[in-house]
Design a protein around this motif. Structure first.
Motif, PDB file in Angstrom:
ATOM      1  N   MET A   9       0.863  -1.184   0.000  1.00  0.00           N
ATOM      2  CA  MET A   9       0.000   0.000   0.000  1.00  0.00           C
ATOM      3  C   MET A   9       0.900   1.235   0.000  1.00  0.00           C
ATOM      4  O   MET A   9       1.311   1.707   1.048  1.00  0.00           O
ATOM      5  CB  MET A   9      -0.870  -0.011   1.255  1.00  0.00           C
ATOM      6  CG  MET A   9      -1.584  -1.326   1.514  1.00  0.00           C
ATOM      7  SD  MET A   9      -2.611  -1.282   2.999  1.00  0.00           S
ATOM      8  CE  MET A   9      -1.400  -1.323   4.299  1.00  0.00           C
ATOM      9  N   ASP A  10       1.201   1.751  -1.175  1.00  0.00           N
ATOM     10  CA  ASP A  10       2.159   2.851  -1.257  1.00  0.00           C
ATOM     11  C   ASP A  10       1.503   4.096  -1.845  1.00  0.00           C
ATOM     12  O   ASP A  10       0.575   3.998  -2.644  1.00  0.00           O
ATOM     13  CB  ASP A  10       3.361   2.411  -2.113  1.00  0.00           C
ATOM     14  CG  ASP A  10       4.578   3.297  -1.893  1.00  0.00           C
ATOM     15  OD1 ASP A  10       4.587   4.068  -0.908  1.00  0.00           O
ATOM     16  OD2 ASP A  10       5.512   3.218  -2.707  1.00  0.00           O
ATOM     17  N   GLY A  11       2.008   5.254  -1.434  1.00  0.00           N
ATOM     18  CA  GLY A  11       1.565   6.515  -2.021  1.00  0.00           C
ATOM     19  C   GLY A  11       0.780   7.417  -1.079  1.00  0.00           C
ATOM     20  O   GLY A  11       0.286   8.467  -1.498  1.00  0.00           O
ATOM     21  N   ASN A  12       0.700   7.044   0.196  1.00  0.00           N
ATOM     22  CA  ASN A  12      -0.043   7.869   1.161  1.00  0.00           C
ATOM     23  C   ASN A  12       0.562   9.265   1.291  1.00  0.00           C
ATOM     24  O   ASN A  12      -0.156  10.266   1.351  1.00  0.00           O
ATOM     25  CB  ASN A  12      -0.022   7.226   2.554  1.00  0.00           C
ATOM     26  CG  ASN A  12      -0.765   5.915   2.598  1.00  0.00           C
ATOM     27  OD1 ASN A  12      -1.437   5.550   1.652  1.00  0.00           O
ATOM     28  ND2 ASN A  12      -0.634   5.198   3.705  1.00  0.00           N
ATOM     29  N   GLY A  13       1.889   9.315   1.375  1.00  0.00           N
ATOM     30  CA  GLY A  13       2.573  10.600   1.563  1.00  0.00           C
ATOM     31  C   GLY A  13       2.339  11.527   0.386  1.00  0.00           C
ATOM     32  O   GLY A  13       2.014  12.705   0.559  1.00  0.00           O
ATOM     33  N   ARG A  14       2.478  10.980  -0.814  1.00  0.00           N
ATOM     34  CA  ARG A  14       2.284  11.816  -2.015  1.00  0.00           C
ATOM     35  C   ARG A  14       0.833  12.276  -2.151  1.00  0.00           C
ATOM     36  O   ARG A  14       0.561  13.398  -2.564  1.00  0.00           O
ATOM     37  CB  ARG A  14       2.726  11.042  -3.267  1.00  0.00           C
ATOM     38  CG  ARG A  14       4.230  11.102  -3.471  1.00  0.00           C
ATOM     39  CD  ARG A  14       4.708  10.036  -4.410  1.00  0.00           C
ATOM     40  NE  ARG A  14       4.675   8.723  -3.773  1.00  0.00           N
ATOM     41  CZ  ARG A  14       4.761   7.567  -4.430  1.00  0.00           C
ATOM     42  NH1 ARG A  14       4.846   7.570  -5.741  1.00  0.00           N
ATOM     43  NH2 ARG A  14       4.754   6.442  -3.767  1.00  0.00           N
ATOM     44  N   TRP A  15      -0.090  11.407  -1.770  1.00  0.00           N
ATOM     45  CA  TRP A  15      -1.510  11.780  -1.822  1.00  0.00           C
ATOM     46  C   TRP A  15      -1.752  13.017  -0.950  1.00  0.00           C
ATOM     47  O   TRP A  15      -2.427  13.959  -1.350  1.00  0.00           O
ATOM     48  CB  TRP A  15      -2.358  10.609  -1.336  1.00  0.00           C
ATOM     49  CG  TRP A  15      -3.841  10.824  -1.393  1.00  0.00           C
ATOM     50  CD1 TRP A  15      -4.672  10.551  -2.443  1.00  0.00           C
ATOM     51  CD2 TRP A  15      -4.672  11.374  -0.354  1.00  0.00           C
ATOM     52  NE1 TRP A  15      -5.964  10.883  -2.117  1.00  0.00           N
ATOM     53  CE2 TRP A  15      -5.994  11.394  -0.839  1.00  0.00           C
ATOM     54  CE3 TRP A  15      -4.424  11.846   0.941  1.00  0.00           C
ATOM     55  CZ2 TRP A  15      -7.068  11.862  -0.088  1.00  0.00           C
ATOM     56  CZ3 TRP A  15      -5.496  12.318   1.694  1.00  0.00           C
ATOM     57  CH2 TRP A  15      -6.798  12.319   1.178  1.00  0.00           C
ATOM     58  N   ARG A  60      13.496   4.006   9.342  1.00  0.00           N
ATOM     59  CA  ARG A  60      14.403   5.085   8.917  1.00  0.00           C
ATOM     60  C   ARG A  60      13.669   6.400   8.675  1.00  0.00           C
ATOM     61  O   ARG A  60      14.287   7.409   8.382  1.00  0.00           O
ATOM     62  CB  ARG A  60      15.105   4.679   7.606  1.00  0.00           C
ATOM     63  CG  ARG A  60      15.985   3.464   7.772  1.00  0.00           C
ATOM     64  CD  ARG A  60      16.525   3.012   6.425  1.00  0.00           C
ATOM     65  NE  ARG A  60      17.244   1.752   6.551  1.00  0.00           N
ATOM     66  CZ  ARG A  60      17.452   0.899   5.547  1.00  0.00           C
ATOM     67  NH1 ARG A  60      17.001   1.200   4.342  1.00  0.00           N
ATOM     68  NH2 ARG A  60      18.110  -0.215   5.743  1.00  0.00           N
ATOM     69  N   ARG A  61      12.363   6.398   8.743  1.00  0.00           N
ATOM     70  CA  ARG A  61      11.592   7.640   8.514  1.00  0.00           C
ATOM     71  C   ARG A  61      11.723   8.570   9.704  1.00  0.00           C
ATOM     72  O   ARG A  61      12.128   8.151  10.790  1.00  0.00           O
ATOM     73  CB  ARG A  61      10.126   7.286   8.281  1.00  0.00           C
ATOM     74  CG  ARG A  61       9.964   6.546   6.980  1.00  0.00           C
ATOM     75  CD  ARG A  61       8.535   6.482   6.563  1.00  0.00           C
ATOM     76  NE  ARG A  61       8.466   5.821   5.265  1.00  0.00           N
ATOM     77  CZ  ARG A  61       7.422   5.841   4.466  1.00  0.00           C
ATOM     78  NH1 ARG A  61       6.331   6.489   4.834  1.00  0.00           N
ATOM     79  NH2 ARG A  61       7.448   5.231   3.308  1.00  0.00           N
ATOM     80  N   PRO A  62      11.347   9.862   9.512  1.00  0.00           N
ATOM     81  CA  PRO A  62      11.417  10.785  10.651  1.00  0.00           C
ATOM     82  C   PRO A  62      10.652  10.221  11.852  1.00  0.00           C
ATOM     83  O   PRO A  62       9.600   9.597  11.688  1.00  0.00           O
ATOM     84  CB  PRO A  62      10.729  12.054  10.126  1.00  0.00           C
ATOM     85  CG  PRO A  62      10.830  11.966   8.646  1.00  0.00           C
ATOM     86  CD  PRO A  62      10.850  10.499   8.289  1.00  0.00           C
TER      87      PRO A  62
HETATM   88 MG    MG Z   1       6.306   5.044  -0.284  1.00  0.00          MG
END
Ligand code: MG
Ligand code: IPE
Ligand code: IPE
Length: 237
Positions: A9-15, A60-62
């Motif tokens: 499930m990718d793309g939450n941040g860009r959304w 590794r994310r903030p």
């Molecule tokens: Mg991603």
């Protein structure tokens, strides 16, 4: 129909970014889509759904984003589990959960225990999961339990019961949303013969209609498992 669908499930941040919102708003909307996709898979009689929610690399994310994701995960386990239970869904969490704090570990145990004997679809959430970790933990446990096998050859069937998704068939269909075309250390062992489907649709936009498109694409594929096309259509072994 696929029996088992596995999704990155990718793309939450860009959304969220496209809407000038904080990344966590994308994750929250992502949770709504998880609920929609579970319901849609259930309605389509798909027995197993595995969702990649947090990879072993996502630490590794903030710090803020990591703790918000953990809070969100706790919230969902606390508030959604009864609904899933009522709908006869069996929930499993796979990954190295020893790294989580006690509250989260207890919520995971409670959710798994509550839904353990349900006979409906099985939803597996992969958290702090990595495909390499999975293979290594399986090897380690196998060797610990079978010291007499040290030095002898080990087969696939020996390892299979120790893999964290041992209770599920291998995925028929893999979906990654968000446009990236990579596996990102997801189910490395189990995806060996899975049909791969990549879509640019961001996870918060991935609705039941988008799921149907992925399933349609899957249904047009010919799964040969090493054989020739003639063997498959002619029914010869
Ligand atoms: Mg991603
Ligand atoms: C996927 O969305 C969710 C998690 C990894 C927890 P992302 O947060 O990776 O979204 P993008 O890739 O930055 O858009
Ligand atoms: C993969 O997403 C893991 C999850 C969806 C949980 P990422 O967005 O973290 O993947 P990479 O690192 O960009 O490949």
């Amino acid at each position: 129909m696929p029996q088992h669908i596995a999704i990155i499930m990718d793309g939450n941040g860009r959304w969220a970014k496209r809407r000038f919102m904080p990344r966590v708003a994308g994750h929250k909307r992502g949770v709504d889509m998880v609920k929609e996709i579970i319901r849609a898979c259930d309605a389509r009689k798909i027995g197993f759904l595995t969702l990649f929610a947090f990879s072993s690399e996502n630490w590794r994310r903030p710090k803020d984003e990591v703790s918000l994701l953990m809070e969100l995960f706790c919230f969902v386990l606390e508030h959604e589990i009864d609904q899933l239970h009522t709908r006869n869904v069996r929930l499993r969490v796979v990954g190295d959960i020893g790294a989580f704090d006690e509250k989260l570990r207890l919520l995971i145990a409670r959710a798994e225990n509550l839904t353990r004997h349900n006979s409906g679809m099985t939803v597996s959430i992969a958290v702090n999961y990595g495909g390499r970790w999975d293979i290594l933990q399986a090897m380690t446990r196998f060797m610990r339990e079978h010291p007499e096998r040290a030095g002898s050859e080990i087969g696939e069937a020996d390892l299979a019961p120790y893999l964290s998704l041992h209770y599920a068939p291998e995925p028929d269909l893999f979906i990654r949303t968000g446009g990236e075309q990579r596996i990102s250390n997801f189910m490395l062992w189990q995806l060996a013969y899975t049909e791969l489907y990549f879509t640019g649709t961001l996870w918060p936009d991935f609705d039941a209609g988008a799921l149907d498109e992925a399933i349609d694409s899957f249904r047009q594929r010919e799964r040969r498992f090493g054989r020739t096309s003639e063997q498959i259509s002619g029914g010869k072994s």
